[in-house]
Motif scaffolding. Structure first.
Motif, PDB file in Angstrom:
ATOM      1  N   ALA A  89       0.805  -1.216   0.000  1.00  0.00           N
ATOM      2  CA  ALA A  89       0.000   0.000   0.000  1.00  0.00           C
ATOM      3  C   ALA A  89       0.835   1.263   0.000  1.00  0.00           C
ATOM      4  CB  ALA A  89      -0.912  -0.001   1.236  1.00  0.00           C
ATOM      5  N   SER A  90       2.142   1.123  -0.031  1.00  0.00           N
ATOM      6  CA  SER A  90       2.993   2.302   0.102  1.00  0.00           C
ATOM      7  C   SER A  90       3.429   2.820  -1.254  1.00  0.00           C
ATOM      8  CB  SER A  90       4.235   1.969   0.937  1.00  0.00           C
ATOM      9  OG  SER A  90       5.074   1.086   0.239  1.00  0.00           O
ATOM     10  N   ALA A  91       3.535   4.112  -1.331  1.00  0.00           N
ATOM     11  CA  ALA A  91       3.990   4.733  -2.578  1.00  0.00           C
ATOM     12  C   ALA A  91       5.399   4.308  -2.967  1.00  0.00           C
ATOM     13  CB  ALA A  91       3.897   6.259  -2.453  1.00  0.00           C
ATOM     14  N   PRO A  92       6.366   4.187  -2.047  1.00  0.00           N
ATOM     15  CA  PRO A  92       7.718   3.768  -2.454  1.00  0.00           C
ATOM     16  C   PRO A  92       7.741   2.415  -3.144  1.00  0.00           C
ATOM     17  CG  PRO A  92       7.777   4.728  -0.269  1.00  0.00           C
ATOM     18  CD  PRO A  92       6.322   4.585  -0.629  1.00  0.00           C
ATOM     19  N   SER A  93       6.971   1.433  -2.642  1.00  0.00           N
ATOM     20  CA  SER A  93       7.005   0.113  -3.278  1.00  0.00           C
ATOM     21  C   SER A  93       6.403   0.174  -4.674  1.00  0.00           C
ATOM     22  CB  SER A  93       6.260  -0.912  -2.426  1.00  0.00           C
ATOM     23  OG  SER A  93       4.878  -0.605  -2.347  1.00  0.00           O
ATOM     24  N   VAL A  94       5.343   0.954  -4.855  1.00  0.00           N
ATOM     25  CA  VAL A  94       4.743   1.104  -6.179  1.00  0.00           C
ATOM     26  C   VAL A  94       5.698   1.848  -7.113  1.00  0.00           C
ATOM     27  CG1 VAL A  94       2.807   2.064  -7.473  1.00  0.00           C
ATOM     28  CG2 VAL A  94       2.419   1.067  -5.225  1.00  0.00           C
ATOM     29  N   ALA A  95       6.361   2.861  -6.604  1.00  0.00           N
ATOM     30  CA  ALA A  95       7.314   3.618  -7.424  1.00  0.00           C
ATOM     31  C   ALA A  95       8.441   2.716  -7.918  1.00  0.00           C
ATOM     32  CB  ALA A  95       7.873   4.790  -6.630  1.00  0.00           C
ATOM     33  N   ARG A  96       8.924   1.842  -7.031  1.00  0.00           N
ATOM     34  CA  ARG A  96       9.980   0.903  -7.450  1.00  0.00           C
ATOM     35  C   ARG A  96       9.457  -0.039  -8.528  1.00  0.00           C
ATOM     36  NH1 ARG A  96      11.171   0.929  -1.903  1.00  0.00           N
ATOM     37  NH2 ARG A  96       9.944  -0.965  -1.564  1.00  0.00           N
ATOM     38  N   TRP A  97       8.224  -0.526  -8.341  1.00  0.00           N
ATOM     39  CA  TRP A  97       7.641  -1.445  -9.319  1.00  0.00           C
ATOM     40  C   TRP A  97       7.453  -0.750 -10.665  1.00  0.00           C
ATOM     41  CZ3 TRP A  97       2.772  -1.533 -11.777  1.00  0.00           C
ATOM     42  CH2 TRP A  97       2.468  -2.721 -12.435  1.00  0.00           C
ATOM     43  N   LEU A  98       6.979   0.496 -10.646  1.00  0.00           N
ATOM     44  CA  LEU A  98       6.819   1.240 -11.892  1.00  0.00           C
ATOM     45  C   LEU A  98       8.158   1.425 -12.598  1.00  0.00           C
ATOM     46  CD1 LEU A  98       4.273   3.956 -10.709  1.00  0.00           C
ATOM     47  CD2 LEU A  98       3.835   2.180 -12.416  1.00  0.00           C
ATOM     48  N   GLY A  99       9.200   1.683 -11.833  1.00  0.00           N
ATOM     49  CA  GLY A  99      10.526   1.804 -12.421  1.00  0.00           C
ATOM     50  C   GLY A  99      11.006   0.487 -13.008  1.00  0.00           C
ATOM     51  N   ASP A 100      10.717  -0.626 -12.309  1.00  0.00           N
ATOM     52  CA  ASP A 100      11.144  -1.936 -12.807  1.00  0.00           C
ATOM     53  C   ASP A 100      10.484  -2.275 -14.133  1.00  0.00           C
ATOM     54  OD1 ASP A 100      12.779  -2.319 -10.641  1.00  0.00           O
ATOM     55  OD2 ASP A 100      11.377  -3.619  -9.542  1.00  0.00           O
ATOM     56  N   ILE A 101       9.161  -2.084 -14.211  1.00  0.00           N
ATOM     57  CA  ILE A 101       8.491  -2.496 -15.443  1.00  0.00           C
ATOM     58  C   ILE A 101       8.896  -1.617 -16.621  1.00  0.00           C
ATOM     59  CG2 ILE A 101       6.547  -3.518 -14.187  1.00  0.00           C
ATOM     60  CD1 ILE A 101       4.849  -1.123 -14.981  1.00  0.00           C
ATOM     61  N   ARG A 102       9.243  -0.376 -16.357  1.00  0.00           N
ATOM     62  CA  ARG A 102       9.722   0.485 -17.449  1.00  0.00           C
ATOM     63  C   ARG A 102      11.111   0.070 -17.891  1.00  0.00           C
ATOM     64  NH1 ARG A 102       7.750   6.682 -16.527  1.00  0.00           N
ATOM     65  NH2 ARG A 102       8.759   6.860 -18.543  1.00  0.00           N
ATOM     66  N   THR A 103      11.874  -0.561 -16.995  1.00  0.00           N
ATOM     67  CA  THR A 103      13.203  -1.062 -17.342  1.00  0.00           C
ATOM     68  C   THR A 103      13.119  -2.326 -18.180  1.00  0.00           C
ATOM     69  OG1 THR A 103      14.169  -0.127 -15.336  1.00  0.00           O
ATOM     70  CG2 THR A 103      15.392  -1.917 -16.403  1.00  0.00           C
ATOM     71  N   TYR A 104      12.192  -3.225 -17.827  1.00  0.00           N
ATOM     72  CA  TYR A 104      12.167  -4.557 -18.417  1.00  0.00           C
ATOM     73  C   TYR A 104      11.232  -4.714 -19.609  1.00  0.00           C
ATOM     74  CZ  TYR A 104      14.388  -5.692 -13.958  1.00  0.00           C
ATOM     75  OH  TYR A 104      15.224  -5.729 -12.870  1.00  0.00           O
ATOM     76  N   PHE A 105      10.263  -3.827 -19.778  1.00  0.00           N
ATOM     77  CA  PHE A 105       9.236  -4.028 -20.795  1.00  0.00           C
ATOM     78  C   PHE A 105       9.136  -2.808 -21.709  1.00  0.00           C
ATOM     79  CE2 PHE A 105       7.969  -6.239 -16.913  1.00  0.00           C
ATOM     80  CZ  PHE A 105       7.843  -7.538 -17.366  1.00  0.00           C
ATOM     81  N   PRO A 106       8.685  -3.017 -22.959  1.00  0.00           N
ATOM     82  CA  PRO A 106       8.449  -1.878 -23.858  1.00  0.00           C
ATOM     83  C   PRO A 106       7.247  -1.062 -23.391  1.00  0.00           C
ATOM     84  CG  PRO A 106       7.749  -3.924 -24.880  1.00  0.00           C
ATOM     85  CD  PRO A 106       8.464  -4.319 -23.629  1.00  0.00           C
ATOM     86  N   ALA A 107       7.158   0.165 -23.892  1.00  0.00           N
ATOM     87  CA  ALA A 107       6.137   1.104 -23.414  1.00  0.00           C
ATOM     88  C   ALA A 107       4.727   0.564 -23.597  1.00  0.00           C
ATOM     89  CB  ALA A 107       6.284   2.447 -24.132  1.00  0.00           C
TER      90      ALA A 107
END
Length: 411
Positions: A89-107
């Motif tokens: 439920a925390s913003a930091p964990s979601v922010a990390r996840w958003l950064g990860d998927i932008r690293t590993y997957f196309p837009a």
């Protein structure tokens, strides 16, 4: 039963690399067989139930973790493992996840995963934080979510939200504006017929059809007594277009595209454009068409639907019915007076208005819609169909020229 990662997501990126195995583990299979196992493992999501027995490491393991956080089981640990779905439920964990998927997957895949995260894990409220908005990959659906959250959005987030919306709108305008203007300019010119055209303005198809009675068999030719030609419509306003857009929650993408097209049409001198949004109330957004972002933030997604009231307003603003196209964009779930709505459509058509009914203006195809109302409109000669943004200029051109609409075939 073990959940799987959506194949449409995994097919996009499961390619190219050959995985390494933990120390001491070997395989007698050839590289092609190992690659097939790797792909199946990433699709199935792992654990004993996937049946592959294939281990992941490195970037593959990180990608798998990002997918598991979204698509894994949400009701506790997986069988045979200690991972479960959820981003916390925390913003930091979601922010990390958003950064990860932008690293590993196309837009394109990132946008799908973001949309699923909002729907499956209830992350919409986290979009009220500026750092979240800065981390996401913006698209039409994200804009729709932001518009639905507008009233709950704190002042510290609103400017960031407008920046995100403006970027999406600018990209859509760049994609759609040139073709829309070119297609409609041609339609406007063809619809402005003149009886004494210059040679290069002669509409030969209509001229020949109008002069077939003057066919000379001995010479095998038509001698035209009357020429029909194209006019030049761009010198003055010749057509009026009314976009009447349902702003109920299910129509979010349609509202975004309608706002962009409304702004494009309003920039053309030969067209007088009006944009009306409605739920149970009606709001005229025409004076904001110079900035589609202002239009979007002037809508209020959600609530009921009163199509009859909206059409009554549009009808009251029509001054030249034979030169007017009314485009209703709605799933047709009417909360107002059904019979009056249909009578109003029939009256507008009888006065010369060209009426178009679009169930959606989006890339997704037809949504859930009221089939009874769609059939009633079809009986009036108004086919109701879903329209993609790429098809919309052709639909408008056909409406302006009073020819049959290019209704997509349904499978």
């Amino acid at each position: 039963m073990t959940d799987t990662h959506p194949q449409g997501v995994t097919d996009t990126y499961v390619q190219g690399e050959t995985d390494t195995y933990p120390q001491g583990e070997t395989s007698t299979e050839d590289p092609a067989a190992r690659e097939r196992l790797r792909r199946w493992r990433l699709v199935l999501g792992g654990d004993e139930a996937d049946g592959t027995g294939h281990a992941l490491s490195g970037q593959d393991a990180a990608m798998d973790g990002a997918l598991t956080a979204l698509y894994g089981k949400a009701d506790g640990p997986r069988p045979g493992g200690d991972r479960s779905a959820g981003l916390g439920a925390s913003a930091p964990s979601v922010a990390r996840w958003l950064g990860d998927i932008r690293t590993y997957f196309p837009a394109s895949v990132v946008r799908v995963m973001q949309r699923d995260a909002i729907d499956r894990l209830g992350l919409a409220t986290l979009l009220l934080e500026p750092e979240m908005l800065e981390a996401v990959e913006a698209d039409v659906h994200l804009v729709g979510t932001l518009l639905s959250l507008d009233k709950a959005m704190p002042e510290t987030t609103k400017e960031t939200a407008r920046t995100v919306v403006r970027k999406v709108v600018r990209d859509l305008e760049e994609r759609l504006a040139t073709r829309t203007r070119a297609t409609l300019t041609g339609a406007l010119d063809r619809s402005a017929r003149v009886s004494r055209p210059r040679h290069h303005d002669v509409d030969w198809n209509r001229t020949i059809a109008a002069n077939l009675k003057h066919y000379l068999p001995e010479h095998r030719t038509v001698v035209p007594e009357r020429l029909i030609g194209y006019g030049r419509a761009s010198r003055s306003v010749r057509k009026e277009i009314v976009l009447c857009v349902d702003q109920s929650g299910s129509m979010a993408a349609s509202v975004v595209y309608a706002s962009v097209f409304g702004a494009v049409l309003a920039s053309m001198r030969a067209v007088d454009t009006r944009l009306v949004a409605f739920d149970t109330a009606v709001v005229d957004l025409t004076d904001r068409l110079d900035d589609p972002v202002d239009v979007l933030f002037g809508t209020r997604l959600g609530g009921g639907t009163d199509i009859n009231r909206a059409l009554a307003y549009c009808q009251s603003r029509i001054t030249r019915p034979t030169e007017t196209v009314v485009v209703l964009i709605s799933d047709l779930y009417e909360g107002g007076i059904r019979d009056e709505m249909l009578q109003r459509v029939a009256a507008m058509q009888a006065s010369g208005v060209r009426f178009v009914a679009l169930l959606a203006l989006s890339d997704e195809g037809a949504p859930a819609y009221d089939r009874e109302h769609a059939a009633a409109l079809a009986a009036l000669g108004v086919p109701a169909f879903a329209c993609t943004p790429d098809l919309f200029p052709e639909v408008m051109a056909a409406a302006i020229e009073k020819r049959p609409l290019p209704v997509p075939e349904t499978g």
